[in-house]
Design a protein around this motif. Structure first.
Motif, PDB file in Angstrom:
ATOM      1  N   MET A   1      38.012 -46.530  41.001  1.00  0.00           N
ATOM      2  CA  MET A   1      38.499 -45.990  39.598  1.00  0.00           C
ATOM      3  C   MET A   1      39.489 -44.669  39.980  1.00  0.00           C
ATOM      4  N   PHE A   2      39.071 -43.915  41.035  1.00  0.00           N
ATOM      5  CA  PHE A   2      40.069 -42.900  41.358  1.00  0.00           C
ATOM      6  C   PHE A   2      41.190 -43.496  41.642  1.00  0.00           C
ATOM      7  N   VAL A   3      41.656 -44.135  42.449  1.00  0.00           N
ATOM      8  CA  VAL A   3      42.961 -44.827  42.788  1.00  0.00           C
ATOM      9  C   VAL A   3      43.741 -45.346  41.757  1.00  0.00           C
ATOM     10  N   ALA A   4      43.294 -46.116  40.964  1.00  0.00           N
ATOM     11  CA  ALA A   4      43.471 -46.795  39.668  1.00  0.00           C
ATOM     12  C   ALA A   4      44.022 -45.714  38.767  1.00  0.00           C
ATOM     13  N   GLY A   5      43.007 -44.625  38.543  1.00  0.00           N
ATOM     14  CA  GLY A   5      43.254 -43.592  37.552  1.00  0.00           C
ATOM     15  C   GLY A   5      44.285 -42.869  37.869  1.00  0.00           C
ATOM     16  N   THR A   6      44.505 -42.385  39.230  1.00  0.00           N
ATOM     17  CA  THR A   6      45.462 -41.682  39.797  1.00  0.00           C
ATOM     18  C   THR A   6      47.050 -42.369  39.637  1.00  0.00           C
TER      19      THR A   6
ATOM     20  N   ALA B   1      45.443 -36.556  30.821  1.00  0.00           N
ATOM     21  CA  ALA B   1      44.232 -37.023  29.963  1.00  0.00           C
ATOM     22  C   ALA B   1      43.468 -38.294  31.024  1.00  0.00           C
ATOM     23  N   ILE B   2      44.198 -39.184  31.535  1.00  0.00           N
ATOM     24  CA  ILE B   2      43.730 -40.132  32.265  1.00  0.00           C
ATOM     25  C   ILE B   2      43.085 -39.619  33.600  1.00  0.00           C
ATOM     26  N   MET B   3      43.695 -38.648  34.030  1.00  0.00           N
ATOM     27  CA  MET B   3      43.283 -37.821  35.330  1.00  0.00           C
ATOM     28  C   MET B   3      41.692 -37.474  35.117  1.00  0.00           C
ATOM     29  N   VAL B   4      41.135 -37.170  33.859  1.00  0.00           N
ATOM     30  CA  VAL B   4      40.082 -36.659  33.553  1.00  0.00           C
ATOM     31  C   VAL B   4      38.885 -37.450  34.337  1.00  0.00           C
ATOM     32  N   PRO B   5      38.838 -38.779  33.761  1.00  0.00           N
ATOM     33  CA  PRO B   5      38.016 -39.779  34.482  1.00  0.00           C
ATOM     34  C   PRO B   5      38.135 -39.999  36.135  1.00  0.00           C
TER      35      PRO B   5
END
Length: 407
Positions: free
Chosen positions: A88-93, A169-173
């Motif tokens: 999730m972190f890598v994909a969101g970043t 905003a995408i970086m929040v999750p």
């Protein structure tokens, strides 16, 4: 591997807190992304395209729930609770950095696939480390992660998008998921499992319909929950005449009350020593509350309809933790990951069908027809609830030598 006696109560509850946080970060990623719709449409994207884009995390989650359950059964909970949030972190970043809509959709799909990891793994940690007479309460607390995640997403994602842009905003999750990965790496311990006897590894679905019946019950009971969650705000605003602010405040309050309802249902199941008995009672209460809500909406008795909406909002979510715990306990330590994956897949597919199907029903017959149809489907769930599979020890009557991971 640590044994049950080496884990004190504080450590168990700390792992529960980590599971809740990991699950909440997944909920923000999956259910918070739709709150980007105002920002996406404001920059010129059509609503159908934006709707497809923000649905990609849910698609990724549904496509991989069972696969993650298999991985949990094979390699354990800790690695999954670290690896999934890292995805999730890598994909969101990466999604926050891209400027291409197709790439954004693919990365949101990947993030949703990572979010699916926490569903089964966090539940297995609870069933593995908490004794039977505490599991219902613990799982009820764990089930509050979804409304907490939805609440965080509703508060943070649109506000951050409006102030700082969609990428921020995408970086929040994504940041929440990164924190969850590190915290689970440091704080989660795989619960003990029985030695690999053939009986432990046997397929619990073969020759026994108990788990399939629980899955079917959960799918049917998802309908009243999804109808209330999806359409309550619109009903309050359009039919009753409330402002959007007032309707939104009431819906938010019902989410909070629903979280407490999940905890209460879990504690109740611990006290009576059964998951399936309370599950049947909750199903009957869902039928009564949704049926009464439909009748009062039809007669326009608003003085009764509003309290019934609040009651239905709490009752219709109270079955989630009961069924989730029952599946994990009955499936056993070598199949619970897959069992919980099947459980969540069915529920998410049902929830995805509710907006278009019941939206069409409301267009034809109005909100009362939707509420009564949901009550009818919940009625079908009552006879499907299995009889008690195994009575749990009451508080203070725990069998000597029982493993916390045993069903």
């Amino acid at each position: 591997m640590a044994t049950v006696t080496e884990i004190d109560a504080a450590r168990r509850w700390s792992m529960l807190a980590l599971g809740v946080f990991a699950q909440a970060s997944s909920a923000v990623f999956v259910h918070g992304t739709p709150f980007l719709l105002p920002a996406l449409t404001a920059r010129g994207m059509s609503l159908p395209t934006a709707g497809l884009l923000v649905a990609m995390p849910t698609v990724g989650l549904v496509c991989t729930l069972i696969a993650w359950g298999y991985v949990v059964d094979r390699i354990g909970e800790r690695k999954v609770l670290v690896g999934g949030p890292l995805v999730m972190f890598v994909a969101g970043t990466a999604a926050a950095a891209t400027t291409h809509d197709i790439a954004l959709g693919a990365l949101l799909f990947l993030g949703g696939a990572g979010a699916a990891s926490t569903n089964g793994a966090s539940g297995r940690v609870i069933v593995g480390w908490f004794p039977p007479e505490r599991r219902g309460l613990a799982m009820g607390i764990r089930q509050t992660a979804q409304p907490l995640g939805v609440g965080v997403g509703a508060l943070a994602v649109p506000a951050v998008a409006a102030a700082h842009g969609i990428s921020t905003a995408i970086m929040v999750p994504a940041i929440m998921a990164g924190i969850a990965a590190v915290a689970c790496y440091l704080g989660i311990i795989d619960p003990p499992r029985p030695e690999g006897r053939g009986a432990d590894r046997a397929n619990p679905y073969r020759g026994d319909g108990t788990l399939w019946r629980i899955h079917a019950v959960s799918v049917l009971l998802c309908v009243p929950q999804g109808v209330v969650w999806t359409f309550a705000l619109l009903w309050l605003h359009r039919d009753i005449g409330w402002s959007l602010a007032a309707a939104g405040a009431l819906v938010t309050a019902t989410q909070i009350l629903g979280a407490f309802g999940r905890i209460g249902a879990g504690a109740w199941s611990d006290r009576v020593g059964s998951r399936l008995g309370p599950l049947r009672t909750v199903a009957m209460a869902a039928v009564l509350s949704m049926g009464a809500l439909g009748l009062t909406a039809w007669t326009q008795w608003w003085w009764a309809a509003i309290p019934l909406l609040i009651a239905a909002s709490v009752i219709t979510v109270s079955d989630n933790g009961l069924a989730f715990t029952a599946v994990a306990e009955i499936a056993g330590p070598y199949w619970s990951g897959r069992g919980l994956g099947i459980q969540n897949t069915g529920q998410n597919l049902a929830m995805a069908a509710i907006p278009p199907v019941f939206g069409a029903l409301i267009t034809i017959g109005g909100f009362p027809a939707a509420y009564l149809a949901a009550a009818a489907l919940a009625t079908a769930a009552i006879p499907l609830v299995p009889t008690a599979h195994r009575r749990l020890p009451r508080r203070g009557q725990r069998a000597n030598g029982m493993r916390a991971g045993a069903a």
